[in-house]
Design a protein around this motif. Structure first.
Motif, PDB file in Angstrom:
ATOM      1  N   GLY A  96      14.700  -6.178 -56.920  1.00 38.91           N
ATOM      2  CA  GLY A  96      13.468  -5.864 -56.226  1.00 38.91           C
ATOM      3  C   GLY A  96      13.622  -5.772 -54.726  1.00 38.91           C
ATOM      4  N   PHE A  97      12.616  -6.317 -54.011  1.00 44.20           N
ATOM      5  CA  PHE A  97      12.480  -6.059 -52.574  1.00 44.20           C
ATOM      6  C   PHE A  97      12.408  -4.553 -52.359  1.00 44.20           C
ATOM      7  CE2 PHE A  97      14.595 -10.293 -52.275  1.00 44.20           C
ATOM      8  CZ  PHE A  97      13.638 -10.957 -51.489  1.00 44.20           C
ATOM      9  N   PHE A  98      11.760  -3.850 -53.313  1.00 44.02           N
ATOM     10  CA  PHE A  98      11.687  -2.394 -53.245  1.00 44.02           C
ATOM     11  C   PHE A  98      11.076  -1.917 -51.932  1.00 44.02           C
ATOM     12  CE2 PHE A  98      11.660  -3.208 -57.871  1.00 44.02           C
ATOM     13  CZ  PHE A  98      12.698  -2.385 -58.264  1.00 44.02           C
ATOM     14  N   SER A  99      10.007  -2.584 -51.499  1.00 48.05           N
ATOM     15  CA  SER A  99       9.319  -2.141 -50.281  1.00 48.05           C
ATOM     16  C   SER A  99      10.188  -2.315 -49.053  1.00 48.05           C
ATOM     17  CB  SER A  99       8.013  -2.930 -50.110  1.00 48.05           C
ATOM     18  OG  SER A  99       8.268  -4.318 -49.944  1.00 48.05           O
ATOM     19  N   LEU A 100      10.983  -3.369 -49.002  1.00 46.00           N
ATOM     20  CA  LEU A 100      11.851  -3.588 -47.844  1.00 46.00           C
ATOM     21  C   LEU A 100      12.972  -2.559 -47.801  1.00 46.00           C
ATOM     22  CD1 LEU A 100      12.147  -7.491 -47.738  1.00 46.00           C
ATOM     23  CD2 LEU A 100      10.417  -5.991 -46.725  1.00 46.00           C
ATOM     24  N   VAL A 101      13.514  -2.223 -48.967  1.00 50.32           N
ATOM     25  CA  VAL A 101      14.553  -1.191 -49.025  1.00 50.32           C
ATOM     26  C   VAL A 101      13.972   0.166 -48.610  1.00 50.32           C
ATOM     27  CG1 VAL A 101      16.120   0.095 -50.543  1.00 50.32           C
ATOM     28  CG2 VAL A 101      15.900  -2.387 -50.785  1.00 50.32           C
ATOM     29  N   LYS A 102      12.791   0.485 -49.118  1.00 48.60           N
ATOM     30  CA  LYS A 102      12.145   1.751 -48.790  1.00 48.60           C
ATOM     31  C   LYS A 102      11.883   1.860 -47.300  1.00 48.60           C
ATOM     32  CE  LYS A 102       8.093   4.576 -49.883  1.00 48.60           C
ATOM     33  NZ  LYS A 102       6.817   4.661 -50.658  1.00 48.60           N
ATOM     34  N   LYS A 103      11.391   0.781 -46.700  1.00 47.75           N
ATOM     35  CA  LYS A 103      11.096   0.784 -45.268  1.00 47.75           C
ATOM     36  C   LYS A 103      12.379   0.988 -44.448  1.00 47.75           C
ATOM     37  CE  LYS A 103       8.747  -2.045 -41.733  1.00 47.75           C
ATOM     38  NZ  LYS A 103       9.884  -2.240 -40.780  1.00 47.75           N
ATOM     39  N   ALA A 104      13.446   0.295 -44.832  1.00 46.26           N
ATOM     40  CA  ALA A 104      14.710   0.441 -44.104  1.00 46.26           C
ATOM     41  C   ALA A 104      15.268   1.854 -44.240  1.00 46.26           C
ATOM     42  CB  ALA A 104      15.718  -0.585 -44.613  1.00 46.26           C
ATOM     43  N   LYS A 105      15.066   2.468 -45.396  1.00 45.80           N
ATOM     44  CA  LYS A 105      15.515   3.843 -45.584  1.00 45.80           C
ATOM     45  C   LYS A 105      14.718   4.793 -44.693  1.00 45.80           C
ATOM     46  CE  LYS A 105      17.610   4.002 -50.174  1.00 45.80           C
ATOM     47  NZ  LYS A 105      17.628   4.699 -51.470  1.00 45.80           N
ATOM     48  N   GLU A 106      13.417   4.585 -44.648  1.00 49.31           N
ATOM     49  CA  GLU A 106      12.565   5.442 -43.821  1.00 49.31           C
ATOM     50  C   GLU A 106      12.925   5.341 -42.348  1.00 49.31           C
ATOM     51  OE1 GLU A 106       8.718   4.019 -44.883  1.00 49.31           O
ATOM     52  OE2 GLU A 106       8.565   5.278 -46.693  1.00 49.31           O
ATOM     53  N   GLU A 107      13.381   4.175 -41.923  1.00 46.98           N
ATOM     54  CA  GLU A 107      13.759   3.952 -40.523  1.00 46.98           C
ATOM     55  C   GLU A 107      15.223   4.301 -40.257  1.00 46.98           C
ATOM     56  OE1 GLU A 107      12.755  -0.102 -39.758  1.00 46.98           O
ATOM     57  OE2 GLU A 107      10.584   0.238 -39.905  1.00 46.98           O
ATOM     58  N   GLY A 108      15.927   4.770 -41.301  1.00 41.54           N
ATOM     59  CA  GLY A 108      17.296   5.199 -41.132  1.00 41.54           C
ATOM     60  C   GLY A 108      18.312   4.083 -41.033  1.00 41.54           C
ATOM     61  N   ARG A 109      17.946   2.883 -41.435  1.00 38.23           N
ATOM     62  CA  ARG A 109      18.845   1.724 -41.343  1.00 38.23           C
ATOM     63  C   ARG A 109      19.543   1.404 -42.662  1.00 38.23           C
ATOM     64  NH1 ARG A 109      16.539  -2.531 -41.107  1.00 38.23           N
ATOM     65  NH2 ARG A 109      14.326  -2.029 -41.333  1.00 38.23           N
ATOM     66  N   PHE A 110      19.119   2.105 -43.714  1.00 37.34           N
ATOM     67  CA  PHE A 110      19.732   1.885 -45.031  1.00 37.34           C
ATOM     68  C   PHE A 110      19.964   3.247 -45.659  1.00 37.34           C
ATOM     69  CE2 PHE A 110      20.001   0.684 -49.507  1.00 37.34           C
ATOM     70  CZ  PHE A 110      20.750  -0.484 -49.446  1.00 37.34           C
ATOM     71  N   THR A 111      21.215   3.639 -45.780  1.00 36.10           N
ATOM     72  CA  THR A 111      21.540   5.002 -46.188  1.00 36.10           C
ATOM     73  C   THR A 111      22.200   5.093 -47.561  1.00 36.10           C
ATOM     74  OG1 THR A 111      23.725   4.887 -45.136  1.00 36.10           O
ATOM     75  CG2 THR A 111      21.883   5.623 -43.759  1.00 36.10           C
ATOM     76  N   ILE A 112      22.298   3.968 -48.250  1.00 34.54           N
ATOM     77  CA  ILE A 112      23.012   3.913 -49.527  1.00 34.54           C
ATOM     78  C   ILE A 112      22.097   4.372 -50.664  1.00 34.54           C
ATOM     79  CG2 ILE A 112      24.216   2.350 -51.127  1.00 34.54           C
ATOM     80  CD1 ILE A 112      24.749   0.594 -48.578  1.00 34.54           C
ATOM     81  N   ASP A 113      22.683   4.994 -51.688  1.00 35.44           N
ATOM     82  CA  ASP A 113      21.919   5.466 -52.842  1.00 35.44           C
ATOM     83  C   ASP A 113      21.553   4.289 -53.740  1.00 35.44           C
ATOM     84  OD1 ASP A 113      21.798   8.340 -52.461  1.00 35.44           O
ATOM     85  OD2 ASP A 113      23.960   8.308 -52.723  1.00 35.44           O
ATOM     86  N   ARG A 114      20.710   3.427 -53.224  1.00 39.43           N
ATOM     87  CA  ARG A 114      20.211   2.262 -53.947  1.00 39.43           C
ATOM     88  C   ARG A 114      18.727   2.120 -53.640  1.00 39.43           C
ATOM     89  NH1 ARG A 114      21.574  -0.656 -58.379  1.00 39.43           N
ATOM     90  NH2 ARG A 114      23.566  -1.751 -58.205  1.00 39.43           N
ATOM     91  N   ASP A 115      17.937   1.767 -54.659  1.00 34.89           N
ATOM     92  CA  ASP A 115      16.500   1.655 -54.447  1.00 34.89           C
ATOM     93  C   ASP A 115      16.013   0.216 -54.441  1.00 34.89           C
ATOM     94  OD1 ASP A 115      16.838   1.048 -57.103  1.00 34.89           O
ATOM     95  OD2 ASP A 115      15.237   2.362 -57.842  1.00 34.89           O
ATOM     96  N   ARG A 116      16.960  -0.765 -54.557  1.00 34.68           N
ATOM     97  CA  ARG A 116      16.539  -2.154 -54.685  1.00 34.68           C
ATOM     98  C   ARG A 116      17.626  -3.111 -54.225  1.00 34.68           C
ATOM     99  NH1 ARG A 116      15.722  -1.983 -60.905  1.00 34.68           N
ATOM    100  NH2 ARG A 116      15.492   0.206 -60.339  1.00 34.68           N
ATOM    101  N   VAL A 117      17.230  -4.351 -54.028  1.00 39.28           N
ATOM    102  CA  VAL A 117      18.170  -5.451 -53.866  1.00 39.28           C
ATOM    103  C   VAL A 117      18.462  -5.985 -55.262  1.00 39.28           C
ATOM    104  CG1 VAL A 117      18.496  -7.800 -52.999  1.00 39.28           C
ATOM    105  CG2 VAL A 117      17.367  -6.075 -51.564  1.00 39.28           C
ATOM    106  N   LEU A 118      19.747  -6.102 -55.592  1.00 36.53           N
ATOM    107  CA  LEU A 118      20.159  -6.646 -56.879  1.00 36.53           C
ATOM    108  C   LEU A 118      21.190  -7.736 -56.624  1.00 36.53           C
ATOM    109  CD1 LEU A 118      19.932  -6.444 -59.977  1.00 36.53           C
ATOM    110  CD2 LEU A 118      21.816  -4.784 -59.923  1.00 36.53           C
ATOM    111  N   LEU A 119      20.835  -8.977 -56.968  1.00 34.27           N
ATOM    112  CA  LEU A 119      21.750 -10.088 -56.729  1.00 34.27           C
ATOM    113  C   LEU A 119      21.513 -11.197 -57.740  1.00 34.27           C
ATOM    114  CD1 LEU A 119      20.048 -12.589 -55.199  1.00 34.27           C
ATOM    115  CD2 LEU A 119      20.098 -10.946 -53.339  1.00 34.27           C
ATOM    116  N   PHE A 120      22.525 -12.065 -57.856  1.00 30.68           N
ATOM    117  CA  PHE A 120      22.475 -13.149 -58.834  1.00 30.68           C
ATOM    118  C   PHE A 120      23.041 -14.423 -58.217  1.00 30.68           C
ATOM    119  CE2 PHE A 120      22.776  -9.163 -61.083  1.00 30.68           C
ATOM    120  CZ  PHE A 120      21.853  -9.289 -62.114  1.00 30.68           C
TER     121      PHE A 120
END
Length: 455
Positions: A225-249
């Protein structure tokens, strides 16, 4: 070129399937060699940090036992895993976090105790075939130079089907329409993560996550998740990776997590130049992800990067065209086979080969499908078996059957079959499937749902 000693069974590749294949073969009385290119065992789970292991269960039923479960119990004794815990994301019934350094140790100890000869830091460079088409020897290289080993039966557990390709066995790669495989990912560990702060954000923003029912009562943190944070970072050009979410364990050590967020698309893991480029791209992506997590994600303000995988994680490469090709329909419908050697239940989980999505084909909860013996046999080289992600399956079916618990089960079956073939002086395809199944049951492997229910 020097001919080394003769073996009954030679296993190429010391990942989860290769380890269980070698142990099962040696425990069955066959003189067994296990070849591994790194200085330790474990495959993707240790050299690429792919974890947690998932899943040993179908619904409430544990379907994966045998040597794989033995590994987990021994790992648990030395504090290397909490065991099988409920999945906070709800994608699978359970996940099994592991300490990879302790896992390396357990793997090597079990192999040594079983009288498997380990040949580390060694790669396969070629094959020798007899006139009738059987495999005679593997050509190897390590610090001692070039040499070769002979055996009666060989098992390709390289993941990439390297022996298969060298021996001329037909194979496929990627999806049918364009040959693109699932993307590769560089997994990495971070420490000093404030997981309570992560969970607090999740409680306040549940719609921003994929969550299981009653997730907050589960013992180990898992985040999709953290979908909204990833989306915001992409819109601001700070996250350029082909990923739509944070995935961790969460990992067994307090404050440590395993992060699965890099994604290298359109590169072929069996192409030397492409693999090198993928490694370079993935490590750049790791640094971008770390900066994003530290800046944007609550709980990561003081977090540190501990390490990346020794190599990039590979989800898919070569798949043999075997005597039977396992299909996506077989998986989702829970198909049964008379020559079953292992059970699976992981959903079809396809990381888009050309985008940022994860395409999941869910099964009915608790669905269990069979993997047939014919899926590890081929029609061209009769004394060459396979196990792991190069088994005979479609692009869709492999997206389920590739996971570690399933790979360990198939490896155990391959090693057992190889030993039976050696003892009976038969080709693997000619052994009694009933005898193989009986041996697997004695090794505490389930082959039917009835056996699970009666256990």
């Amino acid at each position: 070129m020097v001919i080394d000693e003769q073996f009954d069974v030679v296993v190429a590749g010391g990942g989860p399937s290769g380890i269980t294949a070698a142990i099962a073969s040696a425990r069955s009385g066959a003189k067994t060699l296990l070849i591994e290119k790194y200085g330790f065992l474990g495959g993707m789970a240790t050299n690429a940090l792919v974890g947690p292991l998932q899943t040993f269960h179908a619904g409430e039923k544990q379907i994966a036992k045998g040597i794989g479960e033995e590994v987990i119990q021994r790992l648990k004794q030395i504090g290397g895993t909490p065991g099988h815990v409920r999945d906070m994301i709800g994608f699978v019934p359970t996940v099994t976090p592991v300490d990879v350094e302790k896992l390396k140790y357990i793997y090597q100890e079990m192999a040594e105790e079983s009288d498997v000869k380990l040949q580390l830091h060694t790669v396969v460079t070629g094959v020798e075939l007899k006139e009738e088409g059987t495999l005679k020897a593997l050509q190897l290289y390590n610090k001692s130079g070039h040499y070769k080993v002979q055996a009666k039966v060989f098992i390709d557990c390289t993941g990439d089907g390297d022996v298969v390709a060298m021996a001329g066995v037909p194979y496929e790669k990627g999806r049918p329409k364009d040959g693109l495989a699932q993307p590769m990912s560089m997994m990495f560990r971070m420490g000093k993560v404030n997981l309570e702060k992560v969970k607090e954000y999740m409680r306040n923003n549940p719609d921003d996550f994929v969550l299981a029912k009653d997730w907050d009562s589960f013992p180990m943190v898992a985040v999709s998740g953290f979908f909204s944070l990833v989306k915001k970072a992409k819109e601001e050009g700070r996250f350029t990776i082909d990923r739509d979410r944070v995935l961790l364990f969460e990992l067994p050590t307090e404050g440590e997590v395993s992060v699965n967020m890099t994604r290298v698309i359109r590169y072929d893991a069996t192409d030397g130049q492409a693999l090198s480029k993928a490694e370079i791209i993935s490590r750049r992506q790791v640094m971008e992800v770390v900066q994003f997590l530290q800046r944007d994600v609550p709980g990561f303000e003081e977090a540190i990067l501990i390490n990346c995988g020794t190599q990039i994680g590979v989800r898919e490469s070569r798949r043999i065209i075997g005597e039977y090709v396992l299909t996506g329909e077989d998986v989702v419908t829970g198909r049964k086979f008379d020559d079953v050697i292992a059970l699976g239940s992981y959903p079809i989980d396809i990381h888009a080969p050309d985008g940022d999505e994860i395409n999941v084909i869910q099964m009915e909860p608790g669905t269990i499908y069979d993997i047939p013996y014919r899926s590890i046999l081929n029609k061209e080289v009769p004394n060459l078996l396979v196990a792991g992600r190069c088994l005979s399956a479609t692009h869709e079916a492999l997206a389920s059957a590739r996971v570690t618990p399933t790979a360990m089960l198939v490896g155990q079956a391959a090693g057992t079959a190889a030993a039976i073939a050696v003892h009976e002086e038969q080709l693997p395809r000619n052994i009694s499937i009933e005898k193989l199944q009986q041996s697997l049951r004695k090794q505490e492997c389930y082959l039917t749902e009835k056996e699970i229910e009666e256990s």
